[in-house]
Design a protein around this motif. Structure first.
Motif, PDB file in Angstrom:
ATOM      1  N   UNK A   1      -3.202 -39.188 -50.592  1.00  0.00           N
ATOM      2  CA  UNK A   1      -2.453 -38.099 -51.220  1.00  0.00           C
ATOM      3  C   UNK A   1      -1.470 -37.479 -50.241  1.00  0.00           C
ATOM      4  N   UNK A   2      -1.905 -37.261 -49.006  1.00  0.00           N
ATOM      5  CA  UNK A   2      -1.008 -36.695 -48.000  1.00  0.00           C
ATOM      6  C   UNK A   2       0.147 -37.647 -47.707  1.00  0.00           C
ATOM      7  N   UNK A   3      -0.161 -38.927 -47.613  1.00  0.00           N
ATOM      8  CA  UNK A   3       0.881 -39.929 -47.361  1.00  0.00           C
ATOM      9  C   UNK A   3       1.891 -39.969 -48.499  1.00  0.00           C
ATOM     10  N   UNK A   4       1.405 -39.824 -49.739  1.00  0.00           N
ATOM     11  CA  UNK A   4       2.296 -39.829 -50.895  1.00  0.00           C
ATOM     12  C   UNK A   4       3.277 -38.669 -50.842  1.00  0.00           C
ATOM     13  N   UNK A   5       2.809 -37.505 -50.408  1.00  0.00           N
ATOM     14  CA  UNK A   5       3.697 -36.346 -50.289  1.00  0.00           C
ATOM     15  C   UNK A   5       4.707 -36.561 -49.166  1.00  0.00           C
ATOM     16  N   UNK A   6       4.223 -37.039 -48.020  1.00  0.00           N
ATOM     17  CA  UNK A   6       5.123 -37.303 -46.896  1.00  0.00           C
ATOM     18  C   UNK A   6       6.205 -38.307 -47.286  1.00  0.00           C
ATOM     19  N   UNK A   7       5.834 -39.308 -48.068  1.00  0.00           N
ATOM     20  CA  UNK A   7       6.809 -40.315 -48.487  1.00  0.00           C
ATOM     21  C   UNK A   7       7.890 -39.706 -49.373  1.00  0.00           C
ATOM     22  N   UNK A   8       7.504 -38.795 -50.269  1.00  0.00           N
ATOM     23  CA  UNK A   8       8.492 -38.138 -51.125  1.00  0.00           C
ATOM     24  C   UNK A   8       9.500 -37.367 -50.297  1.00  0.00           C
ATOM     25  N   UNK A   9       9.038 -36.738 -49.251  1.00  0.00           N
ATOM     26  CA  UNK A   9       9.932 -35.941 -48.413  1.00  0.00           C
ATOM     27  C   UNK A   9      10.703 -36.794 -47.407  1.00  0.00           C
ATOM     28  N   UNK A  10      10.236 -38.003 -47.173  1.00  0.00           N
ATOM     29  CA  UNK A  10      10.838 -38.834 -46.130  1.00  0.00           C
ATOM     30  C   UNK A  10      12.124 -39.507 -46.541  1.00  0.00           C
ATOM     31  N   UNK A  11      12.348 -39.659 -47.840  1.00  0.00           N
ATOM     32  CA  UNK A  11      13.555 -40.346 -48.311  1.00  0.00           C
ATOM     33  C   UNK A  11      14.063 -39.648 -49.566  1.00  0.00           C
ATOM     34  N   UNK A  12      15.240 -39.065 -49.473  1.00  0.00           N
ATOM     35  CA  UNK A  12      15.790 -38.296 -50.592  1.00  0.00           C
ATOM     36  C   UNK A  12      15.974 -39.159 -51.839  1.00  0.00           C
ATOM     37  N   UNK A  13      16.389 -40.426 -51.647  1.00  0.00           N
ATOM     38  CA  UNK A  13      16.617 -41.298 -52.799  1.00  0.00           C
ATOM     39  C   UNK A  13      15.295 -41.626 -53.507  1.00  0.00           C
ATOM     40  N   UNK A  14      14.203 -41.726 -52.731  1.00  0.00           N
ATOM     41  CA  UNK A  14      12.909 -42.013 -53.353  1.00  0.00           C
ATOM     42  C   UNK A  14      12.445 -40.802 -54.160  1.00  0.00           C
ATOM     43  N   UNK A  15      12.623 -39.602 -53.600  1.00  0.00           N
ATOM     44  CA  UNK A  15      12.265 -38.389 -54.351  1.00  0.00           C
ATOM     45  C   UNK A  15      13.067 -38.334 -55.652  1.00  0.00           C
ATOM     46  N   UNK A  16      14.359 -38.628 -55.574  1.00  0.00           N
ATOM     47  CA  UNK A  16      15.212 -38.561 -56.763  1.00  0.00           C
ATOM     48  C   UNK A  16      14.782 -39.577 -57.819  1.00  0.00           C
ATOM     49  N   UNK A  17      14.393 -40.773 -57.388  1.00  0.00           N
ATOM     50  CA  UNK A  17      13.966 -41.786 -58.353  1.00  0.00           C
ATOM     51  C   UNK A  17      12.657 -41.386 -59.020  1.00  0.00           C
ATOM     52  N   UNK A  18      11.749 -40.782 -58.260  1.00  0.00           N
ATOM     53  CA  UNK A  18      10.491 -40.315 -58.842  1.00  0.00           C
ATOM     54  C   UNK A  18      10.728 -39.163 -59.814  1.00  0.00           C
ATOM     55  N   UNK A  19      11.654 -38.281 -59.491  1.00  0.00           N
ATOM     56  CA  UNK A  19      11.975 -37.169 -60.383  1.00  0.00           C
ATOM     57  C   UNK A  19      12.562 -37.690 -61.687  1.00  0.00           C
ATOM     58  N   UNK A  20      13.451 -38.675 -61.589  1.00  0.00           N
ATOM     59  CA  UNK A  20      14.050 -39.269 -62.791  1.00  0.00           C
ATOM     60  C   UNK A  20      12.990 -39.972 -63.632  1.00  0.00           C
ATOM     61  N   UNK A  21      12.109 -40.711 -62.973  1.00  0.00           N
ATOM     62  CA  UNK A  21      11.028 -41.402 -63.681  1.00  0.00           C
ATOM     63  C   UNK A  21      10.127 -40.405 -64.399  1.00  0.00           C
ATOM     64  N   UNK A  22       9.822 -39.293 -63.743  1.00  0.00           N
ATOM     65  CA  UNK A  22       8.935 -38.286 -64.333  1.00  0.00           C
ATOM     66  C   UNK A  22       9.543 -37.713 -65.614  1.00  0.00           C
TER      67      UNK A  22
END
Length: 359
Positions: free
Chosen positions: A309-330
């Motif tokens: 769970x901690x790694x998943x949060x760190x990953x979201x913050x580590x790459x802006x494009x990945x956060x954006x893709x997850x937000x769009x998917x959600x």
């Protein structure tokens, strides 16, 4: 003009305490009230048939109260169908089956469960009443796949079982914007048991984060608030308690959040997951039954895996494009099946047929 009788034996839509159960009940009333069909919905009773302790005296009193309530409603009449939300062994529908039979109208249940292991125990009479009510229903809508399996296994031959996805009380998605900082949102009632367990897991996750300069906002209140505050005390002013929020204040909390952290210990499904995703907030949760019905795979990690769970949060913050893709998917996930128009269509596809058969 059609009139639908609506009843929620566990918690009235007017109950003062916010909860997923209350919000779902309100949403169902909105979905049933379809102006294109000239249909209105009446909340016909606020009798709460809930016994949380397995007390035979309490149950006997509720049976008596329900009998009087059923007689009152039969005398009143005028409905085209009866819909009950959340019939189960601790809060069975003791009214609807009698009224629907007397008025010769369709009787429908939403989110009903069967608990055969409760027979011959302290809830025996209530469990039997809940089963009898489900047996009488002409249609039952399940909101999780797990409940659907059980309902189909025990359904009478002519009973219709349909899947109603949990949904938000809105026609479309809110305006979305990417937050400017790293704010974690935790949102849930603060009570002993499963909710406190989720807060306990969340506090452990914060200890394992690698990304610096994060903050956490916690929305909720309840009898276990002191215990929750103690769990997060080691983080000092990085954690802010906002109390119970509703309406625009709650929406603002989602706008500030860059991730929702809510493990979901034994959640039935969790409306908070839908609210977060609609706002474009990626979720980190445990892969559990019920939770799977309202989250894509990318939002879930193995149950009990704090590090994941901690790694998943760190990953979201580590790459802006990945956060954006997850937000769009959600947001796309919620748009597909979890808004009011989809719920209204699912309910009325069945209800309209039943009302026509009983006409």
């Amino acid at each position: 003009m059609a009139r639908i009788a609506f009843y929620a034996p566990l918690k009235s839509p007017n109950h003062p305490n916010p909860s997923g159960d209350r919000e779902m009940a309100r949403g169902i009333m909105d979905a049933l009230a379809d102006p294109t069909r000239d249909c209105t919905v009446d909340l016909v009773s606020e009798l709460r048939s809930y016994d949380g302790k397995g007390d035979s005296a309490v149950q006997a009193g509720l049976f008596k109260d329900a009998e009087a309530e059923a007689e009152r409603l039969i005398a009143k009449g005028g409905w085209s169908a009866w819909v009950t939300y959340h019939n189960y062994y601790k809060a069975p529908d003791l009214i609807g089956p009698k009224v629907a039979a007397a008025l010769n109208i369709p009787y429908i249940q939403i989110e009903a469960t069967r608990a055969y292991k409760r027979l011959d125990g302290p809830w025996d009479q209530f469990a039997r009443a809940a089963h009898a009510a489900s047996d009488q229903a002409q249609a039952i809508f399940h909101v999780t796949e797990r409940d659907g399996v059980s309902l189909r296994e025990h359904a009478p031959e002519d009973q219709r079982i349909a899947h109603l996805h949990p949904f938000l009380r809105r026609d479309d998605l809110p305006v979305h914007q990417m937050p400017s900082d790293r704010t974690i949102l935790c949102l849930g009632m603060m009570r002993p048991g499963d909710k406190l367990a989720s807060y306990t897991v969340a506090a452990e996750v914060l200890k394992h984060l690698k990304t610096p300069d994060w903050r956490c906002e916690i929305v909720g209140d309840g009898t276990a608030r002191a215990e929750v505050e103690a769990l997060f005390a080691p983080f000092g002013d990085r954690v802010t308690f906002l109390g119970k929020l509703e309406g625009p204040a709650k929406d603002a909390a989602f706008d500030r959040a860059s991730v929702l952290l809510w493990p979901g210990v034994n959640e039935a499904f969790g409306m908070v997951y839908l609210e977060a995703q609609a706002a474009g907030v990626p979720v980190v949760a445990e892969n559990r039954p019920g939770v799977r019905d309202v989250l894509p795979n990318a939002a879930m990690v193995p149950e009990g895996d704090i590090t994941a769970m901690a790694t998943a949060i760190d990953r979201l913050w580590g790459a802006r494009h990945y956060w954006a893709s997850r937000a769009t998917q959600a947001r796309a996930f919620v748009q597909q099946n979890h808004l009011l128009p989809a719920a209204r269509k699912t309910l009325w596809d069945v209800l309209e047929t039943l009302m026509g058969e009983n006409a």
